[in-house]
Design an enzyme around this catalytic site. Structure first.
Site, PDB file in Angstrom:
ATOM      1  N   TYR A  70      -9.633  23.173  21.422  1.00 16.62           N
ATOM      2  CA  TYR A  70      -9.145  22.121  22.318  1.00 16.62           C
ATOM      3  C   TYR A  70      -7.976  21.356  21.702  1.00 16.62           C
ATOM      4  CZ  TYR A  70     -13.328  22.526  25.236  1.00 16.62           C
ATOM      5  OH  TYR A  70     -14.318  22.965  26.058  1.00 16.62           O
ATOM      6  N   GLU A  84       0.814  -1.232   0.000  1.00 22.29           N
ATOM      7  CA  GLU A  84       0.000   0.000   0.000  1.00 22.29           C
ATOM      8  C   GLU A  84       0.841   1.272   0.000  1.00 22.29           C
ATOM      9  OE1 GLU A  84      -2.763  -0.443  -0.792  1.00 22.29           O
ATOM     10  OE2 GLU A  84      -3.867  -1.927   0.369  1.00 22.29           O
ATOM     11  N   HIS A  86      -6.865  -2.848   9.251  1.00 23.33           N
ATOM     12  CA  HIS A  86      -8.082  -3.572   8.864  1.00 23.33           C
ATOM     13  C   HIS A  86      -8.874  -3.863  10.140  1.00 23.33           C
ATOM     14  CE1 HIS A  86      -6.064  -5.276   4.936  1.00 23.33           C
ATOM     15  NE2 HIS A  86      -5.984  -3.961   5.040  1.00 23.33           N
ATOM     16  N   HIS A  91     -12.242  -3.162   2.654  1.00 28.28           N
ATOM     17  CA  HIS A  91     -10.804  -3.177   2.898  1.00 28.28           C
ATOM     18  C   HIS A  91     -10.451  -2.789   4.341  1.00 28.28           C
ATOM     19  CE1 HIS A  91      -6.581  -1.978   1.161  1.00 28.28           C
ATOM     20  NE2 HIS A  91      -6.502  -2.399   2.414  1.00 28.28           N
ATOM     21  N   HIS A 127      -2.557   2.570   8.684  1.00 30.05           N
ATOM     22  CA  HIS A 127      -3.585   1.884   7.891  1.00 30.05           C
ATOM     23  C   HIS A 127      -3.867   0.556   8.578  1.00 30.05           C
ATOM     24  CE1 HIS A 127      -5.741  -0.139   4.769  1.00 30.05           C
ATOM     25  NE2 HIS A 127      -4.756  -0.966   4.503  1.00 30.05           N
ATOM     26  N   TYR A 141     -20.751  13.205  18.517  1.00 34.47           N
ATOM     27  CA  TYR A 141     -19.973  14.424  18.231  1.00 34.47           C
ATOM     28  C   TYR A 141     -18.494  14.134  17.977  1.00 34.47           C
ATOM     29  CZ  TYR A 141     -17.868  14.607  22.899  1.00 34.47           C
ATOM     30  OH  TYR A 141     -17.134  14.329  24.020  1.00 34.47           O
TER      31      TYR A 141
HETATM   32 ZN   LIG Z   1      -4.870  -2.805   3.630  1.00 32.91          ZN
END
Ligand SMILES: [Zn+2]
Length: 213
Positions: free
Chosen positions: A208, A73, A94, A155, A92, A113
């Protein structure tokens, strides 16, 4: 931070990503920006086994150097660093609930929120594209427009931040929101906060420092 310390922090973040339950096995990846490009976890190795030299350096032009092949990726990491000066690191994963929603192609609306923690009034789900492709990178960048996180259909999810710590914290937050949204959907239709209310929340988050309890 020097590059060796950054390699150590990338490995620690990848291990922590699995320990805290937002990723399993070798499916996710972690990267951090450098002067010339970024450093990223390699493909096919367990995080626990990673040594500093296993981390792959990639330039903004996409040229990799190192002993290992980079995560498949790496393209969307590269494109995010090029397009988003606010991205100092990317996680990243899963993660189960975010990925489950992504398998339904669902955005996460402002049902809570804290959705504003990702930078806007929703967390978008990018349409499906094959992993590792330029198509996936393009649609991920579009889904990240004005946001620091998005889901990827069928994904997983992407979270970015100024640092590895901030990126991992956001990924954990997004997974918690995905779980809450998923659970709320089991028993009804969650109420979604109005645009006017989310504008107030987004304004408060700015003062904040993007973190609110
Ligand atoms: Zn992936």
């Amino acid at each position: 931070m020097n590059e060796d310390a950054l390699r150590a922090e990338i490995i620690a973040t990848a291990i922590r990503m699995n320990e805290c339950g937002i990723n399993r096995g070798k499916s996710g990846n972690v990267s951090a920006r450098t002067q010339a490009g970024f450093l990223i976890t390699p493909t096919g190795l367990t995080y626990q086994s990673l040594l500093h030299e296993d981390i792959v350096a990639i330039t903004f032009a996409g040229e990799a150097s190192g002993l290992r092949l980079p995560s498949s990726e790496w393209r969307f990491h590269r494109d995010i660093y090029v397009a988003r000066p606010d991205a100092g690191a990317i996680v990243h994963a899963h993660s189960s609930f975010a990925t489950s929603l992504a398998c339904l192609g669902r955005d996460i609306p402002a049902f809570h929120y804290m959705v504003a923690v990702a930078g806007g009034k929703d967390i978008r789900c990018a349409p499906y594209a094959t992993f590792g492709t330029q198509d996936l990178s393009d649609i991920a960048l579009a889904a990240l427009s004005g946001r620091r996180a998005c889901l990827l259909a069928n994904h997983g999810m992407i979270a970015l931040g100024g640092s590895l710590e901030a990126s991992l914290a956001l990924a954990i937050e997004v997974e918690a929101l995905a779980e809450q949204y998923w659970r709320a959907l089991q028993i009804g239709v969650p109420n979604v906060l109005s645009d006017a209310e989310m504008n107030i929340v987004l304004e408060k988050f700015k003062s904040y420092g993007q973190r609110a309890g």
